[in-house]
Scaffold this active site. Sequence first.
Site, PDB file in Angstrom:
ATOM      1  N   ASP A  68     -12.297  -2.885  -4.257  1.00  0.00           N
ATOM      2  CA  ASP A  68     -12.139  -3.340  -2.875  1.00  0.00           C
ATOM      3  C   ASP A  68     -13.495  -3.506  -2.196  1.00  0.00           C
ATOM      4  OD1 ASP A  68     -12.545  -0.588  -2.896  1.00  0.00           O
ATOM      5  OD2 ASP A  68     -10.633  -0.105  -1.963  1.00  0.00           O
ATOM      6  N   ASN A 136      -3.394   8.675   3.408  1.00  0.00           N
ATOM      7  CA  ASN A 136      -2.100   8.037   3.706  1.00  0.00           C
ATOM      8  C   ASN A 136      -1.432   7.472   2.444  1.00  0.00           C
ATOM      9  OD1 ASN A 136      -3.653   5.829   3.114  1.00  0.00           O
ATOM     10  ND2 ASN A 136      -3.466   4.831   5.105  1.00  0.00           N
ATOM     11  N   HIS A 138      -2.868   5.439   0.227  1.00  0.00           N
ATOM     12  CA  HIS A 138      -3.336   4.128  -0.244  1.00  0.00           C
ATOM     13  C   HIS A 138      -4.072   4.246  -1.575  1.00  0.00           C
ATOM     14  CE1 HIS A 138      -7.394   4.317   2.189  1.00  0.00           C
ATOM     15  NE2 HIS A 138      -7.581   4.777   0.987  1.00  0.00           N
ATOM     16  N   GLU A 143      -2.644  -0.462   1.820  1.00  0.00           N
ATOM     17  CA  GLU A 143      -2.219   0.487   2.843  1.00  0.00           C
ATOM     18  C   GLU A 143      -0.691   0.659   2.803  1.00  0.00           C
ATOM     19  OE1 GLU A 143      -4.482   2.205   4.038  1.00  0.00           O
ATOM     20  OE2 GLU A 143      -5.789   1.215   5.474  1.00  0.00           O
TER      21      GLU A 143
END
Length: 242
Positions: A68, A136, A138, A143
Site C-alpha cells: 500500500d 480495526n 484492516h 478498511e
Amino acid sequence: MPPKTYKYKLVSGEDFGKAALETLQEAFDKARTYPLVVLPTGNTPKPLYAAWRQTRAIPYDFRYVNLDQYRGIKFSDPRSYPLEIKREVLDPLNQRLDEELIFDGNSDPKNQADKVETALKIEQGIDICILGIGQNGHIGFNEPYSEFNSRTRSVQLTHNTIEANKRHCEAHGGVPKDALTLGLGTIMEAKKIILLSNKPEITVKALHGRIMSKIPASILQRHPDVTVVGTPMVSAQLRLAR
Ligand code: F6R
C-alpha cells in the site's frame, strides 16, 4: 454449503523477529526462484526486517510487491511506504525495485492500480504475502467493509487508521486521507500468507470470530496457507481461542 475455512499455523517465540524470520525462510525455501514477495510497513515488521538485515539468513533474490501507499505523495516523501521498504530491506539486501510492482502515489490512481494488477498477472501471482493487522482489522489499507473480492484500488482511510498513523506522519505534513492498496481478493490469491501480529484482541476476533467485512482480516480464515507469527501475548490469546 458454507465456504470452507482453514486452520492457520501458529508460530511464536520470545524473539518475535527471529520467529518471523524463520517462518519467512521456510516460505522462501518452498517458493519458486525469484518469488514475488509483499512486504508491509509499520511497527510490527520492524523486528523481522532488523533480523533479516543482520543475519542475511535468506540468501535468495526476490521481487518486492508494494502492499500500500498513500496518495498524493512522491516516492521520495518521508511518509512513502515503498521508500521505507527500500531503506529497511531492499537496499541492505541488495534487491532492486521494480516500478511495475510499486504504486506511484502521485499518478492517476486507477492507472496505478491496474498497472500493479496487470504485473501480478503477468508474473503469475504473489508467492509470499506478509501482512500486519490494524486495530480495526484492516490488512493493507483494506478498511472495514471492504469487499472480500476487492481488487487493487484507491481507498479512503478511516478516522481510526488516520489517528493510528499520525505517529509516523505528523512531522511530515500529516496523514493523507487516501491510499492505494492491494485488494482483499488480490491478497487472497497469494500462495502463502504470513500474518505478523502484536495485537491480541483484533487478531483473535479476526481468526476465531465470524467472517465478516467489518473485520477485513477475517477473510484470512478462508485462505488455505496462513502462518501467524504472534508476539508472546498474541500467541497466548490465540492458543486459548483454538
Ligand atoms: C502497512 C499496512 C498496514 C499495517 C497495519 C499495522 O503497510 O499495510 O495494514 O500493517 O496498520 O500497523 P503497525 O504494524 O504499525 O501496527
